[in-house]
Design a protein around this motif. Sequence first.
Motif, short mmCIF file in Angstrom:
data_model
loop_
_atom_site.label_atom_id
_atom_site.label_comp_id
_atom_site.label_asym_id
_atom_site.label_seq_id
_atom_site.Cartn_x
_atom_site.Cartn_y
_atom_site.Cartn_z
N PHE A 1 0.84 -1.21 0.00
CA PHE A 1 0.00 0.00 0.00
C PHE A 1 0.87 1.25 0.00
O PHE A 1 0.70 2.16 -0.81
CB PHE A 1 -0.91 -0.04 1.24
CG PHE A 1 -1.55 1.27 1.61
CD1 PHE A 1 -2.75 1.66 1.04
CD2 PHE A 1 -0.95 2.10 2.55
CE1 PHE A 1 -3.35 2.87 1.39
CE2 PHE A 1 -1.54 3.30 2.91
CZ PHE A 1 -2.74 3.70 2.33
N LEU A 2 1.83 1.28 0.92
CA LEU A 2 2.65 2.49 1.09
C LEU A 2 3.61 2.71 -0.07
O LEU A 2 3.82 3.84 -0.51
CB LEU A 2 3.46 2.40 2.38
CG LEU A 2 2.71 2.54 3.69
CD1 LEU A 2 3.64 2.24 4.86
CD2 LEU A 2 2.14 3.96 3.83
N ARG A 3 4.23 1.64 -0.52
CA ARG A 3 5.38 1.78 -1.43
C ARG A 3 5.06 1.52 -2.88
O ARG A 3 5.75 2.02 -3.77
CB ARG A 3 6.51 0.84 -0.99
CG ARG A 3 6.93 1.01 0.46
CD ARG A 3 7.18 2.46 0.79
NE ARG A 3 7.63 2.65 2.16
CZ ARG A 3 7.80 3.85 2.71
NH1 ARG A 3 7.54 4.96 2.03
NH2 ARG A 3 8.22 3.95 3.96
N LEU A 4 4.08 0.63 -3.14
CA LEU A 4 3.80 0.24 -4.53
C LEU A 4 2.44 0.73 -5.00
O LEU A 4 2.16 0.67 -6.19
CB LEU A 4 3.86 -1.29 -4.66
CG LEU A 4 5.21 -1.93 -4.31
CD1 LEU A 4 5.06 -3.46 -4.27
CD2 LEU A 4 6.28 -1.53 -5.31
N LYS A 5 1.60 1.18 -4.08
CA LYS A 5 0.24 1.63 -4.41
C LYS A 5 -0.60 0.49 -4.97
O LYS A 5 -1.46 0.68 -5.83
CB LYS A 5 0.26 2.82 -5.39
CG LYS A 5 1.25 3.91 -5.01
CD LYS A 5 1.08 4.38 -3.56
CE LYS A 5 2.22 5.28 -3.13
NZ LYS A 5 2.14 5.56 -1.67
N LEU A 6 -0.32 -0.71 -4.45
CA LEU A 6 -1.05 -1.92 -4.85
C LEU A 6 -1.93 -2.40 -3.71
O LEU A 6 -1.52 -2.36 -2.55
CB LEU A 6 -0.08 -3.05 -5.19
CG LEU A 6 0.76 -2.93 -6.44
CD1 LEU A 6 1.64 -4.17 -6.58
CD2 LEU A 6 -0.08 -2.73 -7.68
#
Lengths: 321, 321
Positions: free
Chosen positions: B270-275
């Motif tokens: 969520f934080l780093r890949l926006k997945l």
Amino acid sequence: MSTYDDIRNAARVLDGVARRTPMLTSPFLDEMAGRRVLVKAECLQHTGSFKYRGASYAISQLPEGTRGVIAYSSGNHAQGVAAAAARAGLSAVIVMPANSPALKIDNTRALGAEVVLYDRATEDREAIGARLADARGLTLIKPYDNPHVIAGQGTTGLEIAEQAAEYGVSQADVAVCCGGGGLTSGIALALAGSAPGFRARPCEPHAFDDVTRSLASGRIERNATMLGSICDAIVTPQPGDLTFPIMVAHCGPGVVVTDDECLDAMKHAFLRLKLVLEPGGAAALAAVLFHADAFEGDAVIAVTTGGNVDPEMFDRALARP
Amino acid sequence: MSTYDDIRNAARVLDGVARRTPMLTSPFLDEMAGRRVLVKAECLQHTGSFKYRGASYAISQLPEGTRGVIAYSSGNHAQGVAAAAARAGLSAVIVMPANSPALKIDNTRALGAEVVLYDRATEDREAIGARLADARGLTLIKPYDNPHVIAGQGTTGLEIAEQAAEYGVSQADVAVCCGGGGLTSGIALALAGSAPGFRARPCEPHAFDDVTRSLASGRIERNATMLGSICDAIVTPQPGDLTFPIMVAHCGPGVVVTDDECLDAMKHAFLRLKLVLEPGGAAALAAVLFHADAFEGDAVIAVTTGGNVDPEMFDRALARP
């Protein structure tokens, strides 16, 4: 003034540097919008927003001997400039409000930038920046009123035209989350040069619709305030001096969405696309899903521009009915 | 038995049908894992998981005159088969537990399938399925023990090898979230045929590590129970009869992760890949981030296999410290 050729050149420079983000679809979104919906997932760009494109291209065009760069930003431009400068081996100073989200300050530092905090209520970021730029010989990278930044963001438009063609779409409105207009004007220029069947449509939060009103009146209009929207990434005082003439020449009318519509669009992106969007990065999807009457044609393209959202705000979106 | 040639053929059939999902990176994840991390974002596949690949290819290989298909699944295979059947113009019946998440039942129906609910405690899904298949002349599409399904999932491995090469990576462990082994064996076969520097590594939830134990002992081992993990997508009773020999021949040892590690990996995605990842779709990333000692080399590839998660479970991940 930026040109289509500048964007082509930016695309050459950014090849292998910026990510070619995917174009996604979902039958559930098509049904909601009443037409085919293509989503350009620019939240999957390096640093979580399109800003990395413009920052990388602008930095690539600096003269040899540049000692370092400086930028003002509380969020996405900060991270884009920090990462692009680190990649180019340049030092970066980012002037950020002391009350920015801790995560954004930490990220900007972790990407290698020096963060200088200021008190939004009592200090002038431009004066601090000018003093630092002067004392250390740093070059300012403005967030949107810079022709190279516009050209870098415009590379998104070239990809949109190519990827839409793969889906058999050659005519569509392209909804773009719009702050100062760097991305919107870049995409508009790219489409005018490469895909005349497409038309950029700026999407803005309610009460921060300076571009929409400016396009309607034909002259630059300001927002009454900078405070009160959750769409922090696209709240700017007024259209840029460089971006506005491009938008006048090439964009269709603006579309205004509410904060709640952005939260709902975030939830649909979570459910249907498996994408994390921030509120300001969801404005274009909100426009496409909840303002279908504002668009024409059988297909529409939404550019989801950023995903740098705190867990608390994301929870607000997920809690929507 | 599936072969590398089957996977090449599946790739031809799926070209323009399944999505070529992106390979993502983040310097923050590299730092956590102590090496370069590439993430194959298969949660961005149509229907939110890799299952669409195998379902689409298996359905494409059915003989002419097939009247319809039937599948058992409470989640991702259900949606994959429903969407693939709809695209092929075939009717689909999905036998699902009545206590499946409402969202997954609704989605499967919305994708055009007929959903037949059964009571997990008192009814036998295979008996219901056999009766329906017989009465209506439907063809069963098993979730992993089907050579075409394995070949379809294996196309992910071909893309991994090509995309890793673009990053200059030609040698790496490939961590794969593993249930019955359809995806893991398909990727392992694809890598054996196209990229001998890569090695598939099954990743499983603690206490549901049948594949890890089976690979260690050399014979098929069962899980003691099917209940108690949040990683519902990858909880299966035992390795498949078709998938196990492929894994024995081509996979490295399994890696076991905890539910909390999966939740933490979801938060980092969520934080780093926006997945958006579901717990079972985050097991490989959890292994890479939190079990670095289990891997060798300068780079590692994590396949994030699905994102069909309810908001409540996602909130649990975001609430992690």
